[in-house]
Design a protein around this motif. Structure first.
Motif, PDB file in Angstrom:
ATOM      1  N   LYS A 105      22.655  19.671 -14.717  1.00  0.00           N
ATOM      2  CA  LYS A 105      22.442  18.356 -14.115  1.00  0.00           C
ATOM      3  C   LYS A 105      21.456  17.529 -14.938  1.00  0.00           C
ATOM      4  O   LYS A 105      21.734  16.389 -15.304  1.00  0.00           O
ATOM      5  N   GLU A 145      32.042  16.503 -12.270  1.00  0.00           N
ATOM      6  CA  GLU A 145      31.488  15.734 -11.145  1.00  0.00           C
ATOM      7  C   GLU A 145      30.131  15.133 -11.491  1.00  0.00           C
ATOM      8  O   GLU A 145      29.844  13.990 -11.125  1.00  0.00           O
ATOM      9  N   LEU A 146      29.297  15.896 -12.191  1.00  0.00           N
ATOM     10  CA  LEU A 146      27.963  15.399 -12.558  1.00  0.00           C
ATOM     11  C   LEU A 146      28.041  14.209 -13.502  1.00  0.00           C
ATOM     12  O   LEU A 146      27.270  13.252 -13.352  1.00  0.00           O
ATOM     13  N   LYS A 149      28.884  11.293 -11.423  1.00  0.00           N
ATOM     14  CA  LYS A 149      27.779  10.997 -10.504  1.00  0.00           C
ATOM     15  C   LYS A 149      26.633  10.244 -11.203  1.00  0.00           C
ATOM     16  O   LYS A 149      26.001   9.370 -10.608  1.00  0.00           O
TER      17      LYS A 149
END
Length: 154
Positions: A105, A145-146, A149
């Motif tokens: 992340k 997804e990160l 995001k």
């Protein structure tokens, strides 16, 4: 205005230094104590024993501008370097590394911030890649997804 390679290198290292990464000098092109490699061929080579848990550093974050040498092809085709435009040899690999301090992340957040907000690259012209999986390891859906995001175009 285009940046020189020196300016890109400095901005990269300074960016990570401001984020508490230790700036580590490039190691030798001939890896010390590693009979598995003829040349340093990636930025992480000098940290190999750290990643394997064989050594501990006095820092948990590092950034480098590592000198690397590679020859392409699955065979040692060093004799083709020079005459062939597709055999690349010497280059410098910029890298940031975490030894148990942060993971995917934060690495993705750093990458997008550096590229878009500091180097001022147009995100619409960037391609963000993830591991698509193979027979043994599934696709990295978490990274996909990160990226979205944090603001990367899907």
């Amino acid at each position: 205005m285009p940046l020189s390679s020196q300016e890109i290198r400095k901005q990269f290292l300074d960016y990570f230094k401001r984020r508490k990464h230790t700036v580590v000098a490039s190691s030798s092109l001939i890896p010390a104590g590693d009979p598995t490699l003829l040349f340093t061929n990636a930025g992480m080579v000098q940290f190999k024993d750290t990643f394997l848990g064989l050594e501990k550093r006095d820092y948990t974050r590092a950034t480098t501008a590592q000198k690397c040498m590679r020859v392409s092809g699955k065979h040692n085709d060093l004799e083709n370097v020079g005459p062939s435009p597709r055999h690349h040899t010497f280059f410098e690999m910029l890298g940031n590394f975490s030894f148990g301090d942060y993971f995917k992340k934060q690495a993705i957040e750093y990458a997008l911030d550096l590229l878009v907000n500091h180097l001022e690259l147009d995100p619409a012209r960037l391609w963000f890649t993830i591991f698509e999986g193979d027979d043994e390891v599934p696709a990295d859906e978490e990274a996909a997804e990160l990226w979205v995001k944090v603001g990367a175009p899907p």
